[in-house]
Design an enzyme around this catalytic site. Structure first.
Site, PDB file in Angstrom:
ATOM      1  N   ASP A  86      43.569  37.282  48.747  1.00  0.00           N
ATOM      2  CA  ASP A  86      44.185  38.242  49.630  1.00  0.00           C
ATOM      3  C   ASP A  86      44.363  39.346  48.543  1.00  0.00           C
ATOM      4  O   ASP A  86      44.948  39.223  47.561  1.00  0.00           O
ATOM      5  CB  ASP A  86      45.450  37.725  50.076  1.00  0.00           C
ATOM      6  CG  ASP A  86      45.175  36.677  51.171  1.00  0.00           C
ATOM      7  OD1 ASP A  86      44.394  36.175  51.321  1.00  0.00           O
ATOM      8  OD2 ASP A  86      46.593  36.356  51.526  1.00  0.00           O
ATOM      9  N   HIS A 142      40.170  31.681  45.200  1.00  0.00           N
ATOM     10  CA  HIS A 142      39.125  30.873  45.574  1.00  0.00           C
ATOM     11  C   HIS A 142      37.844  31.407  45.308  1.00  0.00           C
ATOM     12  O   HIS A 142      37.663  32.320  44.976  1.00  0.00           O
ATOM     13  CB  HIS A 142      39.472  30.837  47.164  1.00  0.00           C
ATOM     14  CG  HIS A 142      40.829  30.134  47.518  1.00  0.00           C
ATOM     15  ND1 HIS A 142      41.048  29.189  48.274  1.00  0.00           N
ATOM     16  CD2 HIS A 142      42.033  30.784  47.519  1.00  0.00           C
ATOM     17  CE1 HIS A 142      42.127  28.854  48.431  1.00  0.00           C
ATOM     18  NE2 HIS A 142      42.895  29.913  48.083  1.00  0.00           N
ATOM     19  N   SER A 226      47.489  40.960  40.182  1.00  0.00           N
ATOM     20  CA  SER A 226      46.551  41.161  39.292  1.00  0.00           C
ATOM     21  C   SER A 226      45.366  41.503  40.011  1.00  0.00           C
ATOM     22  O   SER A 226      45.368  42.120  40.929  1.00  0.00           O
ATOM     23  CB  SER A 226      46.441  40.055  38.338  1.00  0.00           C
ATOM     24  OG  SER A 226      45.802  40.374  37.258  1.00  0.00           O
TER      25      SER A 226
END
EC number: 4.1.1.65
Length: 259
Positions: A86, A142, A226
């Site tokens: 995200d 992911h 980050s």
């Protein structure tokens, strides 16, 4: 002058000791007191969280939260590359034959980013994608593709901001910051998943240790906001033309088409 001042101030605040203090506070029970205000300031989407806000015992637990089952469906088609996080779609484009890519008016060396000219050679003429995570985002990473893990390694020590100011005024932030790199062979084509630490975020926890990765599988998490840089071998990926810098993306969303 502004660039020099910015770098000087960051150097003063970005040592191991200050990073250690921030991390210890975030992992302590004392940090629980600021969780409600943190969630409010950063507009955390509480309806997506695996647990209720009051169930998180530390700020670190909130940073590294999981989501409710089914909140991030994965695009399953074999010819689709998905977003691993995200975040915000920051930039994408070609990697030159000289193994360089351009962001915010700066050149970034793939050899510096990956640690050697030999590794960088795999990606010359390929494609890069940059995804930025703010403190408000879900921080778990992911896999964007399925494939065989070729190597995992880390590089760098200090980390500078990777937000708009960091990219504009920082010094080679994407290729010199502390970073954790996973290279994957996906159906004969290589992908480098570069997890870049931001200021105070020299903590990138790897969760996946197996030799095979499935698309959408959880790999790691950041302790704070980050950036993830994806590098694709030549002839592997065509980034969706509809994606614009500043646009939000979520895990599992179509990011590029496999060629």
């Amino acid at each position: 002058m502004r660039r020099t001042l910015y770098r000087f101030l960051i150097e003063l605040t970005n040592g191991r000791f200050t990073s250690y203090l921030l991390r210890k506070f975030a992992q302590s029970r004392l940090s629980r007191a600021i969780i409600p205000s943190y969630a409010r300031v950063f507009k955390i989407q509480q309806g997506e969280m695996e647990k209720e806000l009051h169930e998180y015992r530390t700020l670190h637990e909130l940073f590294t939260r999981r989501l409710k089952e089914g909140r991030r469906p994965i695009e399953q088609s074999a010819d689709i590359i998905i977003s691993p996080v995200d975040g915000v779609f920051a930039d994408a484009g070609p990697i030159t034959e000289d193994k360089v890519f351009h962001v915010k008016g700066k050149n970034y060396s793939v050899a510096d980013m990956l640690g050697s000219q030999e590794k960088a050679g795999t990606y010359k003429g390929g494609t890069y994608v940059i995804l930025y995570l703010s403190p408000s985002h879900y921080h778990r990473i992911h896999s964007p593709v399925s494939g065989r893990v070729l190597r995992r390694y880390t590089l760098g020590r200090k980390s500078y901001p990777v937000n708009e100011l960091g990219l504009k005024y920082g010094k080679d932030t994407l290729s010199k910051n502390y970073r954790s790199i996973t290279e994957v062979d996906s159906a004969g084509k290589h992908t480098a998943i570069v997890k870049v630490g931001a200021m105070f975020v020299n903590s990138i926890e790897l969760l996946h240790r197996n030799d095979e990765l499935q698309k959408g599988e959880e790999m790691a998490y950041f302790t704070f906001g980050s950036t993830v840089v994806l590098l694709f071998e030549r002839g592997m990926a065509e980034v969706d033309a509809g994606l614009k810098p500043g646009q939000g993306v979520v895990v599992g969303q179509r990011l590029a088409k496999r060629l």
